[in-house]
Design an enzyme around this catalytic site. Structure first.
Site, PDB file in Angstrom:
ATOM      1  N   ASP A 198      10.102   4.818   3.511  1.00  0.00           N
ATOM      2  CA  ASP A 198       9.020   5.273   3.122  1.00  0.00           C
ATOM      3  C   ASP A 198       8.491   4.156   2.027  1.00  0.00           C
ATOM      4  O   ASP A 198      10.440   4.207   1.183  1.00  0.00           O
ATOM      5  CB  ASP A 198       8.902   7.047   2.783  1.00  0.00           C
ATOM      6  CG  ASP A 198       7.938   7.314   2.199  1.00  0.00           C
ATOM      7  OD1 ASP A 198       6.395   6.274   1.922  1.00  0.00           O
ATOM      8  OD2 ASP A 198       7.322   8.919   1.550  1.00  0.00           O
ATOM      9  N   TRP A 250       6.357  -0.251  -3.344  1.00  0.00           N
ATOM     10  CA  TRP A 250       7.708  -1.388  -3.851  1.00  0.00           C
ATOM     11  C   TRP A 250       6.814  -2.467  -4.263  1.00  0.00           C
ATOM     12  O   TRP A 250       6.574  -3.700  -5.179  1.00  0.00           O
ATOM     13  CB  TRP A 250       8.825  -2.087  -3.199  1.00  0.00           C
ATOM     14  CG  TRP A 250       9.452  -2.401  -2.594  1.00  0.00           C
ATOM     15  CD1 TRP A 250      10.797  -2.239  -3.388  1.00  0.00           C
ATOM     16  CD2 TRP A 250       9.485  -3.905  -2.405  1.00  0.00           C
ATOM     17  NE1 TRP A 250      11.467  -3.764  -3.418  1.00  0.00           N
ATOM     18  CE2 TRP A 250      10.482  -4.532  -2.969  1.00  0.00           C
ATOM     19  CE3 TRP A 250       8.065  -5.119  -1.714  1.00  0.00           C
ATOM     20  CZ2 TRP A 250      10.887  -6.157  -2.399  1.00  0.00           C
ATOM     21  CZ3 TRP A 250       8.247  -6.194  -1.797  1.00  0.00           C
ATOM     22  CH2 TRP A 250      10.158  -6.786  -2.253  1.00  0.00           C
ATOM     23  N   ARG A 303      -0.123  -4.267  -0.239  1.00  0.00           N
ATOM     24  CA  ARG A 303       0.459  -3.270   0.264  1.00  0.00           C
ATOM     25  C   ARG A 303       1.379  -3.954   1.135  1.00  0.00           C
ATOM     26  O   ARG A 303       2.884  -3.658   1.394  1.00  0.00           O
ATOM     27  CB  ARG A 303       0.004  -1.923   0.589  1.00  0.00           C
ATOM     28  CG  ARG A 303      -0.653  -1.065  -0.514  1.00  0.00           C
ATOM     29  CD  ARG A 303      -1.649   0.422   0.380  1.00  0.00           C
ATOM     30  NE  ARG A 303      -0.891   0.449   0.989  1.00  0.00           N
ATOM     31  CZ  ARG A 303      -0.102   1.726   0.937  1.00  0.00           C
ATOM     32  NH1 ARG A 303       0.275   2.136  -0.401  1.00  0.00           N
ATOM     33  NH2 ARG A 303       0.783   2.372   1.462  1.00  0.00           N
ATOM     34  N   HIS A 346       5.022  -4.071   3.302  1.00  0.00           N
ATOM     35  CA  HIS A 346       5.875  -4.135   4.003  1.00  0.00           C
ATOM     36  C   HIS A 346       6.243  -5.021   4.658  1.00  0.00           C
ATOM     37  O   HIS A 346       7.334  -4.901   6.040  1.00  0.00           O
ATOM     38  CB  HIS A 346       4.374  -3.904   5.694  1.00  0.00           C
ATOM     39  CG  HIS A 346       3.883  -2.424   5.440  1.00  0.00           C
ATOM     40  ND1 HIS A 346       4.149  -1.312   5.117  1.00  0.00           N
ATOM     41  CD2 HIS A 346       2.045  -2.568   4.893  1.00  0.00           C
ATOM     42  CE1 HIS A 346       3.192   0.071   4.528  1.00  0.00           C
ATOM     43  NE2 HIS A 346       1.728  -1.049   4.775  1.00  0.00           N
ATOM     44  N   THR A 374       1.219   9.000  13.058  1.00  0.00           N
ATOM     45  CA  THR A 374      -0.153   8.915  14.343  1.00  0.00           C
ATOM     46  C   THR A 374      -1.237   9.443  12.804  1.00  0.00           C
ATOM     47  O   THR A 374      -2.305   8.630  12.531  1.00  0.00           O
ATOM     48  CB  THR A 374       0.036  10.446  14.478  1.00  0.00           C
ATOM     49  OG1 THR A 374       0.468  10.457  15.225  1.00  0.00           O
ATOM     50  CG2 THR A 374      -1.818  11.087  15.782  1.00  0.00           C
ATOM     51  N   ASN A 378      -0.929   7.445  10.531  1.00  0.00           N
ATOM     52  CA  ASN A 378      -0.656   6.454   9.158  1.00  0.00           C
ATOM     53  C   ASN A 378      -2.416   5.726  10.053  1.00  0.00           C
ATOM     54  O   ASN A 378      -2.589   4.721  10.105  1.00  0.00           O
ATOM     55  CB  ASN A 378      -0.096   5.478   9.978  1.00  0.00           C
ATOM     56  CG  ASN A 378       1.446   5.405   9.474  1.00  0.00           C
ATOM     57  OD1 ASN A 378       2.628   5.136   9.336  1.00  0.00           O
ATOM     58  ND2 ASN A 378       1.046   6.792   7.372  1.00  0.00           N
TER      59      ASN A 378
HETATM   60  C1  FPP Z   1       6.164   3.537   4.819  1.00  0.00           C
HETATM   61  O1  FPP Z   1       5.982   2.958   3.451  1.00  0.00           O
HETATM   62  C2  FPP Z   1       6.448   2.835   6.021  1.00  0.00           C
HETATM   63  C3  FPP Z   1       5.314   2.128   6.694  1.00  0.00           C
HETATM   64  C4  FPP Z   1       4.732   3.271   6.950  1.00  0.00           C
HETATM   65  C5  FPP Z   1       5.028   1.082   7.723  1.00  0.00           C
HETATM   66  C6  FPP Z   1       6.917   1.090   7.972  1.00  0.00           C
HETATM   67  C7  FPP Z   1       6.743  -0.475   8.526  1.00  0.00           C
HETATM   68  C8  FPP Z   1       7.851  -1.148   8.407  1.00  0.00           C
HETATM   69  C9  FPP Z   1       8.743  -1.360   7.228  1.00  0.00           C
HETATM   70  C10 FPP Z   1       7.535  -2.820   9.150  1.00  0.00           C
HETATM   71  C11 FPP Z   1       8.217  -3.521  10.801  1.00  0.00           C
HETATM   72  C12 FPP Z   1       8.722  -2.325  10.932  1.00  0.00           C
HETATM   73  C13 FPP Z   1       9.536  -2.534  12.132  1.00  0.00           C
HETATM   74  C14 FPP Z   1      10.288  -1.830  12.963  1.00  0.00           C
HETATM   75  C15 FPP Z   1       9.518  -3.594  12.639  1.00  0.00           C
HETATM   76  P1  FPP Z   1       4.766   3.348   2.440  1.00  0.00           P
HETATM   77  O2  FPP Z   1       3.267   2.023   2.967  1.00  0.00           O
HETATM   78  O3  FPP Z   1       3.983   4.655   2.519  1.00  0.00           O
HETATM   79  O4  FPP Z   1       4.802   3.294   0.919  1.00  0.00           O
HETATM   80  P2  FPP Z   1       4.017   4.033   0.117  1.00  0.00           P
HETATM   81  O5  FPP Z   1       4.453   5.670   0.000  1.00  0.00           O
HETATM   82  O6  FPP Z   1       4.627   3.745  -0.959  1.00  0.00           O
HETATM   83  O7  FPP Z   1       2.809   3.747   0.507  1.00  0.00           O
END
Ligand code: FPP
Length: 249
Positions: free
Chosen positions: A21, A26, A34, A38, A67, A69
């Site tokens: 998370d 970040w 955003r 990622h 789900t 997301n």
């Molecule tokens: C949460 O941060 C992260 C995700 C919903 C996606 C995770 C994906 C990756 C790390 C990239 C690819 C992964 C793999 C396994 C190849 P957030 O977007 O919810 O952050 P926030 O809470 O600060 O908004």
């Protein structure tokens, strides 16, 4: 003594589950979109997978897409899906070189066609690897998984294949996406949020929960070691008293 040296290799959790998370925050802290978060999250995935495999962890499950997301803006979903396809494609060779098997849990059929295909291909190419299993939770939510298990059991009861009294923990677990995997002993969530967010609700029943303020793109092996050291300093009682646990040792 380094953090890594503090880890007791005879008491490693066999399964670690992570909620990655904080990618969005970040990126925002850096004045970026955003998606930038990622993209850098992939570096954290690489380092964590490497660190876990080097230690001898047998299962590592990463919550890559829930789900819920699917409710994010379309551009972010598209970017995440293409990042997944690209990463899985680029990393399959490295997974094989390191003897790591890729598996996935979730409603995989709901993924875009190219993502589904890439995933199936990578899972098939790494299927015989033995050192560690990397599990990606994709389009996953625990309530979805539990309801599916209930429906399957109900169907078997309806068809006379199963008696309701035979539904025990083992029968139920066998219907979950994680069938055959050990339950996670340690769950890590980054970014300072203290929630489970519909993640492995059944499987985490006895897991130790570890929360860190580190945002996922900054997470590295050292952070993993820190979580494991913390885990090893806890007493796991499984409902027993501290005295009982000490006497069993
Ligand atoms: C949460 O941060 C992260 C995700 C919903 C996606 C995770 C994906 C990756 C790390 C990239 C690819 C992964 C793999 C396994 C190849 P957030 O977007 O919810 O952050 P926030 O809470 O600060 O908004």
């Amino acid at each position: 003594m380094s953090l890594k040296e503090k880890i007791d290799l005879s008491k490693l959790p066999s399964h670690i589950a992570i909620i990655m998370d904080g990618n969005g925050r970040w990126a925002q802290q850096k004045g970026e979109e955003r998606v930038f978060g990622h993209q850098h999250g992939v570096e954290a995935v690489r380092d964590t997978v490497e660190g876990a495999a080097e230690l001898g962890i047998k299962y590592l499950t990463l919550y890559a897409f829930s789900t819920e997301n699917w409710n994010r803006p379309k551009e972010e979903i598209d970017a995440l899906m293409s990042l997944l396809v690209k990463t899985i494609n680029a990393e399959t060779k490295t997974l094989n070189k390191n003897d790591i098997r890729l598996q996935a849990i979730g409603d995989l059929k709901s993924l875009p066609g190219d993502c589904y295909e890439e995933l199936q291909d990578a899972m098939q190419k790494t299927a015989s690897n033995k050192r560690m299993t990397l599990v990606l939770a994709l389009s996953y939510s625990s309530r979805w998984e539990i309801l599916n298990a209930v429906k399957e059991l109900a169907e078997e009861v309806k068809n006379g294949k199963l008696s309701p009294s035979a539904i025990d923990e083992a029968a139920f677990s066998a219907k979950l996406c994680t069938a055959g995997m050990p339950e996670p002993e340690l769950m890590i969530r980054t970014s300072g949020e203290h929630r489970i967010s519909n993640y492995l609700l059944w499987q985490l029943a006895y897991a130790e929960l570890y929360f860190t303020d580190t945002l996922w793109p900054d997470f590295r092996k050292e952070d993993l070691y820190e979580a494991i050291v913390d885990y090893q300093n806890r007493e796991r009682r499984f409902g027993k008293t501290s005295e009982q646990v000490t006497n069993e040792k």
